[in-house]
Scaffold this motif. Sequence first.
Motif, mmCIF file in Angstrom:
data_model
loop_
_atom_site.group_PDB
_atom_site.id
_atom_site.type_symbol
_atom_site.label_atom_id
_atom_site.label_comp_id
_atom_site.label_asym_id
_atom_site.label_seq_id
_atom_site.Cartn_x
_atom_site.Cartn_y
_atom_site.Cartn_z
ATOM 1 N N ILE A 9 52.330 44.745 38.199
ATOM 2 C CA ILE A 9 50.996 44.167 38.209
ATOM 3 C C ILE A 9 50.442 44.147 36.790
ATOM 4 C CG2 ILE A 9 49.933 46.400 38.768
ATOM 5 C CD1 ILE A 9 47.826 44.802 40.384
ATOM 6 N N THR A 10 49.753 43.060 36.472
ATOM 7 C CA THR A 10 49.188 42.871 35.137
ATOM 8 C C THR A 10 47.672 42.760 35.242
ATOM 9 O OG1 THR A 10 51.189 41.745 34.372
ATOM 10 C CG2 THR A 10 49.175 41.417 33.093
ATOM 11 N N PHE A 11 46.984 43.466 34.357
ATOM 12 C CA PHE A 11 45.528 43.512 34.352
ATOM 13 C C PHE A 11 44.982 42.857 33.090
ATOM 14 C CE2 PHE A 11 47.208 47.144 36.602
ATOM 15 C CZ PHE A 11 46.441 47.210 37.763
ATOM 16 N N GLY A 12 43.996 41.990 33.254
ATOM 17 C CA GLY A 12 43.266 41.455 32.116
ATOM 18 C C GLY A 12 42.020 42.287 31.906
ATOM 19 N N ILE A 13 41.916 42.927 30.753
ATOM 20 C CA ILE A 13 40.820 43.869 30.513
ATOM 21 C C ILE A 13 39.531 43.150 30.122
ATOM 22 C CG2 ILE A 13 40.093 45.904 29.237
ATOM 23 C CD1 ILE A 13 42.519 46.250 31.163
ATOM 24 N N ALA A 43 43.273 40.734 37.730
ATOM 25 C CA ALA A 43 44.581 41.351 37.946
ATOM 26 C C ALA A 43 45.423 40.424 38.810
ATOM 27 C CB ALA A 43 44.440 42.715 38.617
ATOM 28 N N ASP A 44 46.724 40.459 38.582
ATOM 29 C CA ASP A 44 47.669 39.667 39.369
ATOM 30 C C ASP A 44 48.970 40.431 39.511
ATOM 31 O OD1 ASP A 44 46.554 36.690 39.693
ATOM 32 O OD2 ASP A 44 46.017 37.374 37.676
ATOM 33 N N GLY A 45 49.538 40.420 40.726
ATOM 34 C CA GLY A 45 50.827 41.052 40.942
ATOM 35 C C GLY A 45 50.852 41.876 42.210
ATOM 36 N N THR A 46 51.717 42.880 42.208
ATOM 37 C CA THR A 46 51.923 43.746 43.367
ATOM 38 C C THR A 46 51.824 45.197 42.929
ATOM 39 O OG1 THR A 46 53.448 42.137 44.349
ATOM 40 C CG2 THR A 46 53.541 44.400 45.187
ATOM 41 N N ASP A 67 44.145 36.897 41.132
ATOM 42 C CA ASP A 67 42.857 36.607 40.494
ATOM 43 C C ASP A 67 41.830 37.710 40.711
ATOM 44 O OD1 ASP A 67 43.774 34.170 39.516
ATOM 45 O OD2 ASP A 67 43.143 33.088 41.313
ATOM 46 N N GLY A 68 42.303 38.953 40.682
ATOM 47 C CA GLY A 68 41.382 40.079 40.762
ATOM 48 C C GLY A 68 41.003 40.525 42.159
ATOM 49 N N PHE A 69 41.606 39.920 43.182
ATOM 50 C CA PHE A 69 41.295 40.295 44.563
ATOM 51 C C PHE A 69 42.578 40.617 45.324
ATOM 52 C CE2 PHE A 69 37.685 37.741 43.254
ATOM 53 C CZ PHE A 69 36.607 38.462 43.752
ATOM 54 N N VAL A 70 42.489 41.624 46.185
ATOM 55 C CA VAL A 70 43.620 41.977 47.041
ATOM 56 C C VAL A 70 43.726 40.935 48.145
ATOM 57 C CG1 VAL A 70 44.533 43.694 48.637
ATOM 58 C CG2 VAL A 70 43.375 44.423 46.545
ATOM 59 N N THR A 71 44.895 40.335 48.269
ATOM 60 C CA THR A 71 45.094 39.271 49.253
ATOM 61 C C THR A 71 45.926 39.715 50.446
ATOM 62 O OG1 THR A 71 47.029 38.479 48.005
ATOM 63 C CG2 THR A 71 44.896 37.457 47.508
ATOM 64 N N THR A 72 46.747 40.761 50.267
ATOM 65 C CA THR A 72 47.595 41.259 51.346
ATOM 66 C C THR A 72 47.628 42.778 51.311
ATOM 67 O OG1 THR A 72 49.022 39.298 51.188
ATOM 68 C CG2 THR A 72 49.888 41.193 52.399
ATOM 69 N N TYR A 92 37.339 43.292 48.693
ATOM 70 C CA TYR A 92 38.728 43.089 48.281
ATOM 71 C C TYR A 92 38.895 43.158 46.762
ATOM 72 C CZ TYR A 92 39.407 41.480 53.071
ATOM 73 O OH TYR A 92 39.467 41.407 54.456
ATOM 74 N N ASN A 93 37.837 43.485 46.067
ATOM 75 C CA ASN A 93 37.878 43.525 44.608
ATOM 76 C C ASN A 93 38.881 44.555 44.098
ATOM 77 O OD1 ASN A 93 36.849 43.068 41.887
ATOM 78 N ND2 ASN A 93 35.905 45.092 42.088
ATOM 79 N N LEU A 94 39.699 44.144 43.108
ATOM 80 C CA LEU A 94 40.569 45.103 42.424
ATOM 81 C C LEU A 94 39.674 45.843 41.431
ATOM 82 C CD1 LEU A 94 42.602 46.201 40.215
ATOM 83 C CD2 LEU A 94 43.538 45.967 42.495
ATOM 84 N N ALA A 95 39.299 47.062 41.789
ATOM 85 C CA ALA A 95 38.170 47.726 41.138
ATOM 86 C C ALA A 95 38.522 48.536 39.909
ATOM 87 C CB ALA A 95 37.479 48.637 42.154
#
Length: 315
Positions: free
Chosen positions: A152-156, A189-192, A217-222, A244-247
């Motif tokens: 997973i990759t995070f944009g700060i 954030a994007d990834g697993t 796009d910064g939200f948990v989808t699954t 669902y926000n990736l916090a």
Amino acid sequence: MSELRDAAETAVRQCLALEASESCAVVTDDEREQIGESLYAVASEITDDAVIVRYPPGETHGGEPPEPVAAAMAGADVVLAPTTKSLSHTRARTEANEAGARVATLPGITEEVFTTGLDADYESIATHCENVHEQVADADEIRVTTPAGTDITFGIGDREWLSDTGIVHETGQMSNLPAGEVFVSPETADGTFVVDGTMRPHGLLEDDHELTFEVEDGFVTTISDDEIRETVESAAEDVGDAAYNLAELGIGTNVAVTDLVGSVLLDEKAGGTVHIAIGDNAGIGGETEAPIHLDGILRAPTVYADGDEITLPEA
């Protein structure tokens, strides 16, 4: 009470540095009364302006406490909050800090975690926090991978990395206790990510039990786990996509924690681990308010800052 005394001394005297001229509010609930009483006992020996406030346990982590509790927090110089449900990501805690209080929250604390987690050199933990912070502070992008399948990759973006050192000596500061992490609320954030350590409501996961989350796009989808999915869906009924926000992305720096024990509060601080959270981040530099903040701990991570592997603390 005698078994809790040393931990309470560390919290009140070393971590919060309570002084005789200051006021102190110990905020606890019916299920954490003994820990609250031990902290109050030490605080009342230092200052004549110490109070203990007790209320029924909250329903969710991040839920607001009753108004009289929030008022006590905002009116004190020092706040210690050993509670069943976390007050870390609440308006009450934020407003207490904004009013100048030094705050330590102890969410989900047990007597075992209290005595184990406070048996540490917090000056050393602060040094490990500083070392990690220096490696990530200027990075635009953080990538985390693990043997369990995390990538997973995070944009700060413009978000600021924060340090939870356990040393809360300055006006308006806040820390968890037990402490030891460097963390950020990423802009995207994007990834697993695959949780193979500890996560509520399961506690410490068995070796063959992993929880998988897909993020876009910064939200948990699954969400692979039914119980956690139901918790997030329930929160979403009130706040929509904010649930669902990736916090949060956090890196543990407490090298005194040598084994995960099933307590999120303690395990997320373990040196060399990473934790990722879903939901609220308004109290840690983000912009999303939600009634949940769910942390999952990842074992054996590799962390890259703008493509360069960073050095993690080792337990």
